[in-house]
Design a protein around this motif. Structure first.
Motif, mmCIF file in Angstrom:
data_model
loop_
_atom_site.group_PDB
_atom_site.id
_atom_site.type_symbol
_atom_site.label_atom_id
_atom_site.label_comp_id
_atom_site.label_asym_id
_atom_site.label_seq_id
_atom_site.Cartn_x
_atom_site.Cartn_y
_atom_site.Cartn_z
ATOM 1 N N TRP A 225 0.742 -1.176 -0.022
ATOM 2 C CA TRP A 225 -0.017 -0.013 -0.016
ATOM 3 C C TRP A 225 0.831 1.227 -0.028
ATOM 4 C CZ3 TRP A 225 -5.406 0.461 0.316
ATOM 5 C CH2 TRP A 225 -6.213 -0.824 0.176
ATOM 6 N N LEU A 229 0.945 4.345 -2.776
ATOM 7 C CA LEU A 229 0.891 5.418 -2.145
ATOM 8 C C LEU A 229 1.642 6.660 -2.535
ATOM 9 C CD1 LEU A 229 -1.065 4.757 1.073
ATOM 10 C CD2 LEU A 229 -1.911 6.125 -0.836
ATOM 11 N N LEU A 389 -13.485 6.217 1.513
ATOM 12 C CA LEU A 389 -12.179 6.230 2.396
ATOM 13 C C LEU A 389 -11.055 6.069 1.715
ATOM 14 C CD1 LEU A 389 -13.403 4.173 5.479
ATOM 15 C CD2 LEU A 389 -13.294 6.558 5.134
ATOM 16 N N GLU A 392 -10.265 9.633 0.026
ATOM 17 C CA GLU A 392 -9.727 10.552 1.039
ATOM 18 C C GLU A 392 -8.525 9.954 1.477
ATOM 19 O OE1 GLU A 392 -12.067 10.170 4.616
ATOM 20 O OE2 GLU A 392 -13.802 10.796 3.581
ATOM 21 N N MET A 393 -7.874 8.805 1.469
ATOM 22 C CA MET A 393 -6.474 8.511 1.666
ATOM 23 C C MET A 393 -5.589 8.709 0.357
ATOM 24 S SD MET A 393 -4.836 4.663 2.260
ATOM 25 C CE MET A 393 -5.609 4.033 0.657
ATOM 26 N N SER A 396 -5.360 12.698 -0.163
ATOM 27 C CA SER A 396 -4.670 13.437 1.042
ATOM 28 C C SER A 396 -3.111 13.299 0.643
ATOM 29 C CB SER A 396 -5.055 12.701 2.404
ATOM 30 O OG SER A 396 -4.365 11.709 2.667
ATOM 31 N N ALA A 407 -1.569 8.665 5.974
ATOM 32 C CA ALA A 407 -2.669 8.362 5.330
ATOM 33 C C ALA A 407 -3.170 6.891 5.586
ATOM 34 C CB ALA A 407 -2.340 8.642 3.709
ATOM 35 N N LEU A 408 -2.400 5.907 5.668
ATOM 36 C CA LEU A 408 -2.644 4.438 5.399
ATOM 37 C C LEU A 408 -3.138 4.142 6.987
ATOM 38 C CD1 LEU A 408 -2.942 1.694 4.126
ATOM 39 C CD2 LEU A 408 -0.560 1.166 4.968
ATOM 40 N N THR A 410 -4.427 6.132 8.924
ATOM 41 C CA THR A 410 -6.033 6.976 9.024
ATOM 42 C C THR A 410 -6.904 6.123 8.441
ATOM 43 O OG1 THR A 410 -4.803 9.046 9.109
ATOM 44 C CG2 THR A 410 -7.135 9.225 8.774
ATOM 45 N N PHE A 411 -6.778 5.744 7.134
ATOM 46 C CA PHE A 411 -7.455 4.745 6.391
ATOM 47 C C PHE A 411 -7.914 3.563 7.356
ATOM 48 C CE2 PHE A 411 -7.790 1.030 3.513
ATOM 49 C CZ PHE A 411 -9.001 1.474 2.870
ATOM 50 N N LYS A 412 -6.943 2.996 7.861
ATOM 51 C CA LYS A 412 -7.192 1.691 8.743
ATOM 52 C C LYS A 412 -8.110 1.935 9.838
ATOM 53 C CE LYS A 412 -3.348 -1.097 9.206
ATOM 54 N NZ LYS A 412 -1.814 -1.333 9.350
ATOM 55 N N LYS A 414 -10.416 4.259 10.065
ATOM 56 C CA LYS A 414 -11.705 4.681 9.470
ATOM 57 C C LYS A 414 -12.264 3.624 9.016
ATOM 58 C CE LYS A 414 -11.158 9.828 8.588
ATOM 59 N NZ LYS A 414 -11.163 10.720 7.666
#
Length: 421
Positions: A225, A229, A389, A392-393, A396, A407-408, A410-412, A414
Motif C-alpha cells: 500500500w 501511495l 475512504l 480520502e487516503m 490526502s 494516510a494509510l 488513518t484509512f485503517k 476509519k
C-alpha cells in the motif's frame, strides 16, 4: 337481476383491466450511442405489448448514484435502473430489488441462465442462490495512446509504449508540457475517483489486498500500500506534477485530440465514443490501445479490476410492472452484437464472446487479454463508503502532502470504525 349486475361489474372490471397501461420507468447513465439503440428497442417492445408504456430517463454517470439513492429512500424509485455494481450491490443485500423472473424471460432455472454467460460474470448479482440482475456490460480498462504526441518527443508509440508503472511515470514526464506549475498537456492521468477499480489492482500486483479470504475489509501487506501511495504522491502536484484529481477527466479530453492529454485509461466503449465525438481523429490512425501496466517487480499479474452495470428491477414495483420490466430487459439485452458494434459494450454472453463480430472489433483482443488476468472489483455492502475512504487516503497524499504512512494509518482506523457501524 343480481346476476346481470354482477356480469356488468365483471365486464367493466375486465375492460378497465385491459385498458390500463402498465407504466415502466428506466433510469440509466448517459450514453448517446446506447440511447439510440435502446430507444429503438423500447419502441419495438411497446408495439409487441400495447398495454405497456415505457419512459427512459438518463442522468450523468457521476450523479445517477445519488439520484437513485434519494428516490429509493423516498419510495419513488424507478421500475428499472442500473449503476456500477459496487453501488448497486447494497440494493441486493438490502432486498430493494427482485430476482430475475425466469418465467418472464422464458427460462426454467438460474443454472440455465448462467450457462448463457461467461463463467463468474453473474456472481456479482447472485445472492442467496438467486440472481438479481442481468448484465448490460462488463467493463475493464486498457491504455489509450495518442501516437503523434509520442513521436513529437522522439518516442515510437508502437515500441516505446509503457508496459510498467515505472515506464508510465518516465514516459509521462517526457510527454508533459507545463507553463510554470500549470500543466498544459498531461502525459497520462488516472480515472479518479474509481479507486476500487484502478488503485486496488496496483496494490494487488505487489502482494497487497483490501479484503481477506472471507471477504472482510482489512488492509493486507502495508508495504504494498505504501509503495503505491508513494507513487501517487510522486505523481501529484506536490511531486513530479504529472496529474491530479482536480483536472478534467482524462478520458474525455483524450477524444478531443487537442494536445491536453497523451494517454488515458478507459473501456472498449471509448473507441466508439471517439468515433462519435471526433470522426477525424478516429479515422486518423493516430491512436492505439495497449495492455494496462504492471509493476516491474510485480508478484501477481493482475490487471485493472473490471466492474459491471446490471439492469435491476425495483421491489416496490407492482407484480405486473416487475414481470414486464424483466421482459423488456431481456428483449433489450437479446441484441449483444449491436450493443458491441454500436456502443462498444461487452455483454458477457458466450455467444458474443465466441463470435467473429467480437474477434474483429478493434482492439477487442487487448481487452480480452487483460480481462482474463482481472477480477471483478471486490463487493461489499459498504463499497460506496469504502471507496470514499480510499479517495480520502489517496487524495490526502496527492493534494495535502500527507505522508503515505500517516494516510494509510488513518484509512485503517476509519475502515475499522466503518465496519463497526
Amino acid at each position: 337481476m343480481f346476476r346481470k349486475v354482477l356480469f356488468v361489474l365483471l365486464l367493466v372490471s375486465v375492460i378497465i383491466s385491459f385498458g390500463a397501461k402498465i407504466q415502466i420507468t428506466i433510469w440509466t447513465h448517459e450514453d448517446p450511442n446506447r440511447t439510440r439503440i435502446e430507444e429503438k428497442y423500447i419502441k419495438e417492445f411497446m408495439k409487441m405489448y400495447p398495454n405497456v408504456e415505457v419512459k427512459r430517463v438518463t442522468y450523468p454517470s457521476d450523479k445517477i448514484r445519488d439520484i437513485v439513492l434519494t428516490a429509493f429512500a423516498a419510495g419513488k424509485g424507478p421500475t428499472i435502473f442500473n449503476l456500477e455494481i459496487q453501488y448497486a450491490y447494497p440494493y441486493i443485500t438490502n432486498r430493494r430489488v427482485v430476482p430475475v423472473d425466469l418465467n418472464a424471460i422464458g427460462l426454467k432455472s438460474y443454472d440455465e441462465l448462467k450457462k448463457l454467460y461467461v463463467k463468474g460474470t453473474l456472481d456479482a448479482v447472485t445472492y442467496g442462490n438467486m440472481i438479481y440482475g442481468l448484465p448490460l456490460e462488463i467493463t475493464n480498462w486498457a491504455l489509450f495512446i495518442n501516437k503523434k504526441y509520442f513521436r513529437e518527443v522522439g518516442l515510437d508509440p508502437e515500441k516505446d509504449y509503457p508496459r510498467t508503472w515505472e515506464d508510465l511515470m518516465r514516459i509521462s514526464e517526457k510527454l508533459t508540457i507545463r507553463e510554470g506549475n500549470i500543466i498544459k498537456r498531461r502525459g497520462f492521468d488516472f480515472r479518479y475517483p474509481y479507486y476500487l477499480t484502478f488503485f486496488l489492482p496496483m496494490v494487488e500486483q505487489l502482494g497487497g489486498a483490501l479484503f481477506d479470504k472471507k471477504g472482510n475489509p482489512v488492509v493486507i501487506n502495508d508495504q504494498a500500500w505504501i509503495r503505491v501511495l508513494n507513487f501517487m504522491k510522486e505523481w501529484g502536484p506536490n511531486g513530479k506534477n504529472l496529474g491530479s484529481p482536480t483536472y478534467p477527466a482524462a478520458r474525455k479530453e483524450f477524444n478531443k485530440d487537442n494536445n491536453t492529454i497523451a494517454m488515458c485509461e478507459s473501456g472498449l466503449y471509448q473507441i466508439l465514443r471517439i468515433k462519435e465525438e471526433n470522426p477525424k481523429f478516429y479515422n486518423s490512425n493516430e491512436w492505439m490501445v495497449v495492455n494496462w501496466p504492471i509493476w516491474k517487480d510485480a508478484v501477481k499479474d493482475v490487471r485493472c479490476n473490471y466492474y459491471g452495470h446490471y439492469y435491476m428491477v425495483n421491489m416496490q414495483a407492482s407484480r405486473p410492472e416487475r414481470e414486464m420490466a424483466w421482459k423488456l430487459i431481456w428483449y433489450m439485452l437479446s441484441h449483444p452484437e449491436e450493443y458491441l458494434t454500436e456502443v462498444g459494450l461487452i455483454q458477457p454472453r458466450l455467444s458474443l464472446m465466441q463470435s467473429e463480430v467480437f474477434k474483429k472489433f478493434p482492439y477487442a483482443n487487448v481487452f480480452l487479454e487483460d480481462l482474463e488476468k482481472s477480477h471483478m472489483i471486490p463487493l461489499h455492502e459498504k463499497d460506496p463508503q469504502i471507496e470514499q475512504l480510499l479517495k480520502e487516503m489517496v487524495e490526502s497524499v496527492m493534494l495535502s502532502n500527507v505522508s503515505p504512512e500517516t494516510a494509510l494509518n488513518t484509512f485503517k482506523k476509519k475502515l475499522a470504525q466503518l465496519m463497526e457501524e
